[in-house]
Design an enzyme around this catalytic site. Structure first.
Site, PDB file in Angstrom:
ATOM      1  N   TRP A  28       0.828  -1.218   0.000  1.00 27.08           N
ATOM      2  CA  TRP A  28       0.000   0.000   0.000  1.00 27.08           C
ATOM      3  C   TRP A  28       0.862   1.268   0.000  1.00 27.08           C
ATOM      4  O   TRP A  28       0.350   2.363  -0.112  1.00 27.08           O
ATOM      5  CB  TRP A  28      -0.963   0.018   1.184  1.00 27.08           C
ATOM      6  CG  TRP A  28      -0.366  -0.439   2.459  1.00 27.08           C
ATOM      7  CD1 TRP A  28       0.297   0.324   3.366  1.00 27.08           C
ATOM      8  CD2 TRP A  28      -0.361  -1.776   2.982  1.00 27.08           C
ATOM      9  NE1 TRP A  28       0.712  -0.444   4.419  1.00 27.08           N
ATOM     10  CE2 TRP A  28       0.314  -1.737   4.210  1.00 27.08           C
ATOM     11  CE3 TRP A  28      -0.859  -3.004   2.525  1.00 27.08           C
ATOM     12  CZ2 TRP A  28       0.513  -2.871   4.996  1.00 27.08           C
ATOM     13  CZ3 TRP A  28      -0.660  -4.128   3.307  1.00 27.08           C
ATOM     14  CH2 TRP A  28       0.012  -4.055   4.515  1.00 27.08           C
ATOM     15  N   GLU A  41      -5.405   0.873   5.936  1.00 28.06           N
ATOM     16  CA  GLU A  41      -5.503   1.440   7.284  1.00 28.06           C
ATOM     17  C   GLU A  41      -6.545   0.704   8.120  1.00 28.06           C
ATOM     18  O   GLU A  41      -6.350   0.464   9.291  1.00 28.06           O
ATOM     19  CB  GLU A  41      -5.844   2.935   7.217  1.00 28.06           C
ATOM     20  CG  GLU A  41      -4.681   3.801   6.770  1.00 28.06           C
ATOM     21  CD  GLU A  41      -3.483   3.696   7.715  1.00 28.06           C
ATOM     22  OE1 GLU A  41      -3.678   3.409   8.906  1.00 28.06           O
ATOM     23  OE2 GLU A  41      -2.356   3.868   7.246  1.00 28.06           O
ATOM     24  N   TYR A 124      -8.196   8.714  14.052  1.00 29.11           N
ATOM     25  CA  TYR A 124      -6.983   8.099  13.507  1.00 29.11           C
ATOM     26  C   TYR A 124      -7.104   7.856  11.995  1.00 29.11           C
ATOM     27  O   TYR A 124      -6.268   8.279  11.206  1.00 29.11           O
ATOM     28  CB  TYR A 124      -6.647   6.771  14.220  1.00 29.11           C
ATOM     29  CG  TYR A 124      -5.589   6.041  13.452  1.00 29.11           C
ATOM     30  CD1 TYR A 124      -4.262   6.419  13.568  1.00 29.11           C
ATOM     31  CD2 TYR A 124      -5.921   5.083  12.498  1.00 29.11           C
ATOM     32  CE1 TYR A 124      -3.277   5.834  12.786  1.00 29.11           C
ATOM     33  CE2 TYR A 124      -4.953   4.487  11.705  1.00 29.11           C
ATOM     34  CZ  TYR A 124      -3.640   4.868  11.861  1.00 29.11           C
ATOM     35  OH  TYR A 124      -2.678   4.310  11.062  1.00 29.11           O
ATOM     36  N   ASP A 142      -1.833   6.634  16.956  1.00 29.83           N
ATOM     37  CA  ASP A 142      -2.236   5.245  17.212  1.00 29.83           C
ATOM     38  C   ASP A 142      -1.382   4.743  18.376  1.00 29.83           C
ATOM     39  O   ASP A 142      -0.668   5.537  19.000  1.00 29.83           O
ATOM     40  CB  ASP A 142      -2.084   4.381  15.945  1.00 29.83           C
ATOM     41  CG  ASP A 142      -0.621   4.137  15.589  1.00 29.83           C
ATOM     42  OD1 ASP A 142       0.268   4.814  16.167  1.00 29.83           O
ATOM     43  OD2 ASP A 142      -0.347   3.269  14.745  1.00 29.83           O
ATOM     44  N   CYS A 212      15.187  12.909  22.844  1.00 32.08           N
ATOM     45  CA  CYS A 212      14.269  12.068  23.622  1.00 32.08           C
ATOM     46  C   CYS A 212      14.395  12.332  25.129  1.00 32.08           C
ATOM     47  O   CYS A 212      15.438  12.038  25.740  1.00 32.08           O
ATOM     48  CB  CYS A 212      14.547  10.598  23.311  1.00 32.08           C
ATOM     49  SG  CYS A 212      13.473   9.489  24.262  1.00 32.08           S
TER      50      CYS A 212
HETATM   51 FE1  SF4 Z   1      12.265   5.602  21.715  1.00 33.86          FE
HETATM   52 FE2  SF4 Z   1      14.695   5.154  22.757  1.00 33.86          FE
HETATM   53 FE3  SF4 Z   1      14.422   6.674  20.605  1.00 33.86          FE
HETATM   54 FE4  SF4 Z   1      13.604   7.571  22.939  1.00 33.86          FE
HETATM   55  S1  SF4 Z   1      15.706   7.079  22.370  1.00 33.86           S
HETATM   56  S2  SF4 Z   1      12.499   7.696  20.998  1.00 33.86           S
HETATM   57  S3  SF4 Z   1      12.856   5.691  23.879  1.00 33.86           S
HETATM   58  S4  SF4 Z   1      13.940   4.471  20.741  1.00 33.86           S
END
Ligand code: SF4
Length: 360
Positions: A28, A41, A124, A142, A212
């Protein structure tokens, strides 16, 4: 706290680049047809990618356009969905196709807002189809995206928490703005599916590790907190195996509820410890015709997401063969081979196989 433009860019740009290099080659993703994308989807909502691929190809071959799907009888659509489960998806797909024909001239509307007005389109699916098929900057969240955001932005709260959901959608709305919104949404989902996985995320290979929050704070294992799962409810059904000549009696359930609109060996809910007399009464009431229990032919157990299902098979007979009943949309006497073409859930399919083995 609203993330800064620089923080958003430090996620958006590397994730898109990573997606371009690493995306899985899925059928897809090779099409621009909004109908085919919508179908993928819907199928992917509760089913794994590897299972979906052959179903998606077969379904498209059988119903190649919105018009073909809208004009097909519901029974054919349910039969085409056989084995995928969650049949309300197929019923909604069919109803939505009919509305697309009547309200939008057979073409899927291109905005998330219009899509949202169609049966089966939640936030979604509307966001996915509008962004992937039409390039609208429409957000989506999601399970994968929710997990990725809760780690990237350290969003607190358990899955299902209202405040948490609102925060996730706000983040999705901010992040999707920019070039290639459809690819970006897919990059988020792909990242969640392959790298930022529920267990053992691959942080060392992560393209957005520097942005992150959970990684920086050493909280990757804590976020998101585990969902408290409700124990599945027990449901026991007595199934009537009523044979006549080379046919068996089949029934089509009401459209709503478990297995709605699907065919089965006529079933009635019974208590777990129901006596044969109680079972007889329930089956008699369901079929609207006197039923005699001849013997028990076996039991089939199935684990559904919310139900612990026990199907008890009873060979039955009666003075008059019923042809209609108020509990079912339709009753039909047909051979097991003819029944194979009817839309039947996997659980009922197993029950029918068990009945055929016991009768042989
Ligand atoms: Fe996910 Fe680890 Fe990347 Fe953070 S560092 S977004 S927890 S994979």
């Amino acid at each position: 706290m609203t993330p800064t433009a620089a923080h958003l860019a430090s996620i958006r740009t590397p994730l898109l680049g990573w997606y371009d290099r690493n995306k899985r080659d899925l059928p897809w993703r090779r099409t621009k047809d909004p109908y085919a994308i919508w179908l993928s989807e819907v199928m992917l909502q509760q089913t794994q990618v590897s299972t979906v691929i052959p179903y998606w190809e077969r379904f498209l071959a059988r119903f190649p356009t919105v018009l073909a799907l809208a004009s097909a009888p519901l029974d054919d659509v349910l039969a085409g969905w056989k084995g995928l489960g969650y049949y309300s998806r197929a019923r909604n797909l069919h109803r939505a196709a009919q509305e697309i024909v009547s309200r939008f001239g057979g073409k899927l509307p291109s905005s998330a807002e219009d899509l949202l007005s169609l049966p089966g389109f939640g936030r979604y699916t509307s966001g996915a189809v509008a962004s992937i098929a039409f390039g609208e900057e429409a957000p989506l969240v999601d399970g994968n995206v929710a997990r990725v955001f809760s780690r990237l932005f350290e969003v607190e709260g358990p899955p299902g928490d209202r405040e948490r959901e609102a925060t996730l959608w706000e983040l999705a709305t901010l992040l999707v703005k920019g070039e290639r919104p459809g690819d970006f949404n897919q990059s988020l989902m792909e990242h969640g599916a392959t790298t930022c996985r529920p267990e053992n995320p691959l942080c060392l290979l992560c393209p957005v590790r520097d942005a992150c929050g959970a990684f920086r704070a050493g909280r990757v294992d804590e976020l998101p907190p585990a969902k408290v799962r409700a124990t599945p409810k027990k449901l026991t059904l007595a199934l009537a195996v009523w044979s006549h000549a080379d046919t068996l009696l089949f029934a089509r359930r009401a459209d709503s509820g478990l297995f709605g609109g699907l065919w089965e060996l006529p079933a009635a809910e019974v208590d777990e410890d129901a006596t044969p007399e109680e079972t007889t009464l329930r089956l008699t009431a369901a079929l609207g015709a006197g039923v005699r229990l001849e013997s028990q032919l076996g039991t089939v157990k199935r684990q559904l997401t919310h139900r612990d299902l026990t199907l008890r098979l009873y060979r039955v007979s009666g003075p008059q063969r019923p042809s209609r009943s108020e509990s079912f949309q339709e009753l039909r006497w047909c051979t097991p081979t003819e029944a194979a073409a009817l839309g039947m859930s996997t659980a009922m399919q197993r029950a029918l196989e068990a009945a055929m083995t016991a009768l042989a």
